[in-house]
Motif scaffolding. Structure first.
Motif, PDB file in Angstrom:
ATOM      1  N   UNK A  59      -6.573 -19.043   1.521  1.00 15.14           N
ATOM      2  CA  UNK A  59      -7.076 -17.332   1.118  1.00 15.14           C
ATOM      3  C   UNK A  59      -5.170 -16.818   2.232  1.00 15.14           C
ATOM      4  N   UNK A  60      -4.949 -15.887   1.441  1.00 18.05           N
ATOM      5  CA  UNK A  60      -4.405 -15.516   1.330  1.00 18.05           C
ATOM      6  C   UNK A  60      -5.424 -13.646   1.774  1.00 18.05           C
ATOM      7  N   UNK A  61      -5.030 -12.672   2.241  1.00 23.15           N
ATOM      8  CA  UNK A  61      -5.636 -11.032   2.120  1.00 23.15           C
ATOM      9  C   UNK A  61      -4.679 -10.205   3.035  1.00 23.15           C
ATOM     10  N   UNK A  62      -5.900  -8.708   2.445  1.00 23.02           N
ATOM     11  CA  UNK A  62      -5.069  -7.451   3.573  1.00 23.02           C
ATOM     12  C   UNK A  62      -6.269  -6.915   3.543  1.00 23.02           C
ATOM     13  N   UNK A  63      -6.882  -6.277   4.478  1.00 24.69           N
ATOM     14  CA  UNK A  63      -8.145  -5.948   5.172  1.00 24.69           C
ATOM     15  C   UNK A  63      -8.402  -4.937   4.283  1.00 24.69           C
ATOM     16  N   UNK A  64      -9.209  -4.406   3.696  1.00 21.03           N
ATOM     17  CA  UNK A  64     -10.202  -3.289   2.494  1.00 21.03           C
ATOM     18  C   UNK A  64     -10.855  -3.713   2.526  1.00 21.03           C
TER      19      UNK A  64
ATOM     20  N   UNK B 274     -14.354  -2.292  -0.530  1.00 19.69           N
ATOM     21  CA  UNK B 274     -15.333  -3.255   0.388  1.00 19.69           C
ATOM     22  C   UNK B 274     -15.068  -4.760   0.845  1.00 19.69           C
ATOM     23  N   UNK B 275     -13.993  -5.336   0.449  1.00 17.51           N
ATOM     24  CA  UNK B 275     -13.746  -7.051   0.177  1.00 17.51           C
ATOM     25  C   UNK B 275     -13.772  -7.313   1.724  1.00 17.51           C
ATOM     26  N   UNK B 276     -13.522  -6.666   2.752  1.00 16.03           N
ATOM     27  CA  UNK B 276     -12.738  -7.945   4.350  1.00 16.03           C
ATOM     28  C   UNK B 276     -13.520  -8.785   4.353  1.00 16.03           C
ATOM     29  N   UNK B 277     -15.196  -8.716   3.908  1.00 19.20           N
ATOM     30  CA  UNK B 277     -16.733  -9.379   4.580  1.00 19.20           C
ATOM     31  C   UNK B 277     -15.417 -10.866   3.849  1.00 19.20           C
ATOM     32  N   UNK B 278     -15.100 -10.650   3.072  1.00 19.87           N
ATOM     33  CA  UNK B 278     -14.625 -11.916   2.376  1.00 19.87           C
ATOM     34  C   UNK B 278     -13.393 -12.715   3.210  1.00 19.87           C
TER      35      UNK B 278
ATOM     36  N   UNK C 199      -7.179 -18.403  -3.422  1.00 23.36           N
ATOM     37  CA  UNK C 199      -7.631 -17.325  -3.747  1.00 23.36           C
ATOM     38  C   UNK C 199      -6.859 -16.146  -2.682  1.00 23.36           C
ATOM     39  N   UNK C 200      -7.551 -15.275  -3.341  1.00 29.24           N
ATOM     40  CA  UNK C 200      -7.405 -13.993  -2.590  1.00 29.24           C
ATOM     41  C   UNK C 200      -8.593 -12.900  -2.998  1.00 29.24           C
ATOM     42  N   UNK C 201      -8.635 -11.393  -2.643  1.00 33.14           N
ATOM     43  CA  UNK C 201     -10.183 -10.910  -2.698  1.00 33.14           C
ATOM     44  C   UNK C 201      -9.155  -9.398  -2.101  1.00 33.14           C
ATOM     45  N   UNK C 202     -10.331  -8.446  -3.047  1.00 36.49           N
ATOM     46  CA  UNK C 202      -9.249  -6.856  -2.646  1.00 36.49           C
ATOM     47  C   UNK C 202     -10.543  -5.933  -2.776  1.00 36.49           C
ATOM     48  N   UNK C 203     -10.109  -4.628  -2.882  1.00 32.80           N
ATOM     49  CA  UNK C 203     -10.211  -3.727  -3.773  1.00 32.80           C
ATOM     50  C   UNK C 203      -9.597  -2.569  -4.798  1.00 32.80           C
ATOM     51  N   UNK C 204     -10.206  -1.841  -5.157  1.00 27.30           N
ATOM     52  CA  UNK C 204      -9.147  -1.206  -6.030  1.00 27.30           C
ATOM     53  C   UNK C 204      -7.222  -1.271  -6.036  1.00 27.30           C
ATOM     54  N   UNK C 205      -7.194  -0.599  -4.186  1.00 26.69           N
ATOM     55  CA  UNK C 205      -6.018   0.117  -4.478  1.00 26.69           C
ATOM     56  C   UNK C 205      -5.256  -1.260  -4.067  1.00 26.69           C
ATOM     57  N   UNK C 206      -5.392  -2.574  -3.233  1.00 24.79           N
ATOM     58  CA  UNK C 206      -4.868  -3.380  -2.824  1.00 24.79           C
ATOM     59  C   UNK C 206      -5.081  -4.260  -4.625  1.00 24.79           C
ATOM     60  N   UNK C 207      -5.993  -4.406  -5.197  1.00 25.50           N
ATOM     61  CA  UNK C 207      -5.884  -5.032  -6.677  1.00 25.50           C
ATOM     62  C   UNK C 207      -4.751  -4.525  -7.633  1.00 25.50           C
ATOM     63  N   UNK C 208      -4.885  -3.014  -7.538  1.00 25.17           N
ATOM     64  CA  UNK C 208      -3.173  -2.680  -8.165  1.00 25.17           C
ATOM     65  C   UNK C 208      -2.211  -3.191  -7.722  1.00 25.17           C
ATOM     66  N   UNK C 209      -1.795  -3.176  -6.066  1.00 17.52           N
ATOM     67  CA  UNK C 209      -1.291  -3.675  -5.838  1.00 17.52           C
ATOM     68  C   UNK C 209      -0.378  -5.307  -6.061  1.00 17.52           C
ATOM     69  N   UNK C 210      -1.562  -6.078  -6.496  1.00 16.61           N
ATOM     70  CA  UNK C 210      -1.311  -7.820  -6.845  1.00 16.61           C
ATOM     71  C   UNK C 210      -0.887  -7.246  -8.614  1.00 16.61           C
TER      72      UNK C 210
ATOM     73  N   UNK D 223      -4.693 -16.796   6.056  1.00 20.58           N
ATOM     74  CA  UNK D 223      -3.384 -16.031   6.823  1.00 20.58           C
ATOM     75  C   UNK D 223      -3.916 -14.382   6.329  1.00 20.58           C
ATOM     76  N   UNK D 224      -3.948 -13.053   7.407  1.00 19.85           N
ATOM     77  CA  UNK D 224      -3.791 -12.021   6.489  1.00 19.85           C
ATOM     78  C   UNK D 224      -2.325 -12.060   7.220  1.00 19.85           C
ATOM     79  N   UNK D 225      -1.768 -11.072   5.649  1.00 20.92           N
ATOM     80  CA  UNK D 225      -0.354 -10.783   5.332  1.00 20.92           C
ATOM     81  C   UNK D 225      -0.319  -9.757   5.636  1.00 20.92           C
ATOM     82  N   UNK D 226       1.303  -8.606   5.354  1.00 22.91           N
ATOM     83  CA  UNK D 226       1.526  -7.267   5.575  1.00 22.91           C
ATOM     84  C   UNK D 226       0.568  -6.784   4.547  1.00 22.91           C
ATOM     85  N   UNK D 227       0.541  -7.160   3.223  1.00 18.22           N
ATOM     86  CA  UNK D 227       0.131  -6.164   2.170  1.00 18.22           C
ATOM     87  C   UNK D 227      -0.840  -7.352   1.075  1.00 18.22           C
ATOM     88  N   UNK D 228      -0.936  -6.456   0.256  1.00 15.52           N
ATOM     89  CA  UNK D 228      -1.186  -6.985  -0.757  1.00 15.52           C
ATOM     90  C   UNK D 228      -0.071  -8.227  -1.719  1.00 15.52           C
ATOM     91  N   UNK D 229       0.732  -7.279  -1.713  1.00 18.63           N
ATOM     92  CA  UNK D 229       2.066  -8.308  -2.713  1.00 18.63           C
ATOM     93  C   UNK D 229       2.227  -9.399  -1.697  1.00 18.63           C
TER      94      UNK D 229
END
Lengths: 383, 477
Positions: A27-32, A34-38, A77-88, A54-60
């Motif tokens: 799992x790689x992710x970036x805090x956001x 309401x998805x952070x708990x994942x 897998x990864x998890x995010x919300x709107x702004x991060x989803x746009x970056x992905x 691993x927590x990475x430097x951004x959603x990209x």
């Protein structure tokens, strides 16, 4: 003996449990919100089972790392919300192009840009389908309960592996934070699907990473097995060599990416049909709005009104046939969505020419759509 | 270009040599005289000389002319998105630490669009061999200015000459924490191979910047000569790092310092992950709250019951809601949903906890008309009291609430005062749970107590039990 467990879990926690049960080990992710708990859940649990978080430097980076890990043969897998989803988005197209299994959970929140970080919405339905460029393949699932968060993450991983396609799970802030007493199945009793892998040894050179009959899913070797496979983001031939001037090959390749899903629509489509057959008015909904719709229908039935619900679990590929059949002879179709109207356009497309009126009920202020609002909308349209 | 590999000395990996020159891969996408071939040759020689197992070597590349190299080579290859090479390689290496991962990046690819990954990969010290093809131009797209283009270079998007200062990629890598950093030019093919070998051996993040000619896209607007002249220019400008140390900054102007610029060792990322996993192998996280493998049948039918707990953030209303939902759902055999709402600040501000308990599946998960309202603040009372269902009731704390006359019964319990008397105001929420349980009559106090004790910090059990029972006893109707 079954080791199923009943406990109080949030939607986000159930996503973590589902991922682990499905065999996700990266799992790689970036805090956001309401998805952070994942992310938090995976950061705690994965090292315990030999997985990697691993927590990475951004959603990209997160989506790229997920694809890299998947290339290594690890379910990721990864998890995010709107702004991060746009970056992905660019990477989601990449995953479709190189046919690398991966799962993206988008816990949707209100509004464009930074919006409202902790309020739910369903406004990324179209973005989930069309957010990246170039006619890419993707599967999108929408859970409506905490239990379904678990189930659908398992299904997402399964579909992603079997069909070598990115699968997006659209949760939302309401569901992510909501806690529900659920009975999680014994992970050992789950049916897990694996990606197709080459049958012959590398020397045989018979397994081509991007070659399959029409609508087929070609085998994907893990990195490090000697197959010298090429995961090429450019349009490529059956071996992954980039192609620019062979239009026949380009067309064949891009069509196969879609055809493999179209052909498997029955395996991919998840839905729940409640009182549809004899209903006069039909509510078509998804996500948590779908369960509220069932509440509305039950209340209507108690008052002698025939209301049915088609709850869509799979949003994309859109189940045209399922919706068309459910819509037959209805006096009204109500489509409640926590956005300004997205899936309603698909329903209008599918029912065009049948004379069945389709009415949208929209709300995008972060509040849920109540059963009462749905019944009032049906009553207003029937008068 | 790649065909030149046939003239190399016999390497130990014959398959590598045979397959790397497969004619089906030629012509390459590279222009005649391009330095890409020199770099790839040196890399293949280094891999062969290090006797690496080809099956366990994986290439990841970004986008640029160099990026196509992986297509021609007999290794697993991930041709990543523009800028995302290092992030992709990080995922691959972390998931498969057994692979030797070689990452090919460009100057624009690595330092502009991928700049964020460039610094963080160095900071993490993940075991990647990173090679930057630095030609100071976006060649693939026709010659635009790059972050390493020197001032006054004329390019397609800098037609009057570049104004911005150039990055020094090695300085960036070193300051971001890279342990093994070196620079070389395409003139120095043999030395390049040795540097690649050192980089492949280094157990951590290695970064090698290779300065290369793009006589076509950079050369066409700048008087830099043809390929040979550009490469010979590197010979003339290069100065060994050891010699450079003895010279002044003025003397080093326009010189290219080559060789190993930095060598330090730090703990390596994938090894640290492996160590963590090993340490946690026998650990399982204790689940907070109750978990049961036994399905309980409810003793009675209750229909649907909506409970709204409302007050101020910090009063413990979320815990109270959790206890109700868990006791009802796990020990009571009902279905239960809890929805939490609070403002942006975790303390202060309005906080509500909604609990819906039902015999069957809870469909609509939200409280629309509460059967029960707990009001722990005046604002909570005023907002929600008139929404309570006719058959419902209100429980409030008189310390915070001055109630208006209501149609539904309103019970006052001095929950905060009782908690104060027990010694901790913090347990007012637990007093409230006890009082609500008695008024509600659908959940047993034993179930609530068991649930509560599984959720609270160790050492506070006696206090919480007391508070729960005090609340229960406070209701005498």
């Amino acid at each position: 003996m079954s080791r199923s467990v009943r406990s109080l879990l949030s939607g986000n926690e159930a996503c973590v449990e589902g991922g682990l049960a499905a065999g996700v080990r990266f799992f790689a992710g970036y805090p956001i919100s309401p998805a952070t708990e994942i992310s938090e859940g995976f950061s705690q649990r994965l090292p315990q089972v030999g997985g990697r978080f691993i927590q990475l430097e951004d959603e990209l980076a997160s989506m790229s790392a997920v694809m890299g890990a998947s290339a290594g043969g690890v379910k990721a897998m990864t998890a995010t919300s709107g702004p991060g989803f746009s970056l992905m988005q660019e990477s989601i197209g990449m995953a479709g192009m190189i046919e690398i299994p991966c799962v993206i959970i988008n816990v949707m929140r209100v509004g464009p840009a930074s919006g409202i970080a902790t309020m739910p919405a369903q406004s990324d339905v179209m973005q989930a389908r069309w957010g990246t460029h170039g006619d890419h393949p993707v599967v999108v699932l929408a859970p409506s309960t905490v239990a379904e968060c678990f189930d659908m993450v398992v299904q997402a991983v399964n579909i992603s592996e079997r069909f070598r396609v990115p699968v997006i799970v659209l949760s939302d802030a309401g569901l992510g934070y909501m806690r529900e007493v659920v009975t999680l199945p014994d992970p050992e009793e789950l049916k897990l699907w694996e990606r197709p892998r080459p049958k012959d040894p590398p020397e045989a050179k018979t397994d081509h990473t991007f070659d399959a009959d029409e609508g087929g899913v070609p085998p994907l070797a893990d990195f490090g097995e000697g197959y010298s496979i090429k995961l090429e983001g450019h349009v490529h031939d059956y071996n992954g060599m980039s192609v620019t001037h062979d239009s026949e090959l380009v067309e064949k390749h891009l069509h196969r990416l879609q055809d493999k899903l179209t052909k498997a629509i029955n395996e991919i489509t998840i839905f729940e049909s409640t009182g549809v057959a004899d209903a006069e008015a039909l509510i078509i909904a998804y996500g948590p709005v779908g369960r509220s719709a069932k509440h509305a229908a039950a209340e209507a039935r108690a008052n002698g009104k025939k209301v049915g619900v088609l709850r869509l679990g799979t949003l994309w590929p859109f189940p045209d046939k399922l919706v068309a059949e459910a819509a037959e002879n209805k006096s009204l179709i109500l489509v409640p969505e926590m956005n300004l109207g997205q899936i309603v356009g698909e329903i209008e497309r599918v029912t065009r020419g049948t004379g069945v009126p389709v009415k949208a009920l929209n709300r995008n202020d972060g509040q849920s759509i109540s059963p009462r609002a749905m019944l009032e909308a049906i009553a207003a349209a029937s008068n | 270009m790649l065909r030149d590999i046939t003239k190399l000395s016999d390497g130990p990996v014959s398959r590598l040599r045979q397959e790397a020159i497969e004619l089906k891969h030629t012509p390459t996408t590279w222009c005649p005289g391009c330095g890409d071939g020199i770099i790839i040759q040196a890399l293949l020689r280094a891999i062969a000389a290090e006797n690496l197992d080809c099956r366990k070597v994986a290439f990841v590349a970004g986008i640029g002319c160099f990026g196509h190299a992986g297509e021609y080579l007999p290794f697993d290859f991930f041709h990543a998105l523009h800028g995302r090479c290092l992030a992709t390689a990080t995922g691959l290496k972390l998931a498969r630490p057994d692979l030797k991962v070689v990452a090919l990046i460009g100057d624009g690819d690595g330092l502009a669009i991928g700049g964020n990954h460039f610094i963080h990969a160095a900071r993490r010290n993940i075991d990647l061999t990173v090679i930057m093809f630095n030609n100071s131009v976006y060649g693939r797209t026709g010659g635009q200015v790059s972050p390493t283009s020197e001032v006054n270079t004329k390019l397609q998007t800098a037609p009057y000459g570049s104004i911005e200062r150039a990055f020094d990629p090695c300085a960036v890598a070193i300051s971001a924490g890279a342990g093994h950093v070196g620079r070389i030019t395409v003139y120095h093919a043999r030395q390049m191979q040795i540097m690649f070998q050192e980089a492949l051996r280094h157990p951590g993040y290695s970064f090698i910047e290779v300065i290369q000619n793009c006589h076509v896209m950079l050369g066409r607007y700048n008087d830099v000569g043809n390929a040979t002249q550009m490469i010979l220019g590197y010979r003339d400008r290069a100065i060994n790092v050891h010699l450079a140390k003895t010279l002044s900054a003025d003397a080093l102007k326009d010189r290219i310092v080559i060789g190993r610029l930095c060598y330090k060792t730090f703990p390596e990322l994938t090894a640290q992950h492996a160590e963590l996993s090993q340490r946690l192998r026998t650990v399982t996280s204790p689940r907070r709250g109750l978990a049961s493998s036994v399905a309980v049948k409810p003793t009675k039918r209750i229909g649907r019951c909506e409970i709204l707990l409302s007050g101020t953030g910090g009063q413990g209303l979320q815990l109270a809601g959790t206890v109700f939902a868990e006791a009802a759902g796990i020990l009571g055999g009902f279905q239960a949903v809890q929805v939490q709402n609070y403002g942006p600040a975790p303390r202060g501000g309005v906080s509500t906890s909604e609990v819906v308990i039902a015999d069957d599946e809870v469909l609509h998960p939200r409280v629309e008309m509460p059967d029960v309202l707990l009001a722990m603040s005046q604002a909570a009372f005023e907002t929600y009291a008139n929404k309570v269902r006719e058959s419902g009731f209100i429980l409030y704390d008189p310390m915070f609430v001055k109630p208006a006359v209501m149609k539904v019964p309103a019970h006052a319990v001095a929950m905060t005062e009782i908690a104060d008397q027990l010694g901790r105001r913090l347990v007012a929420n637990v007093v409230a749970v006890g009082a609500l349980a008695k008024l509600l009559g659908i959940l047993s106090i034993d179930h609530l107590e068991r649930t509560l004790l599984a959720r609270i910090p160790k050492g506070t059990e006696a206090l919480n039990s007391k508070a729960l029972h005090a609340g229960y006893e406070a209701i005498t109707v």
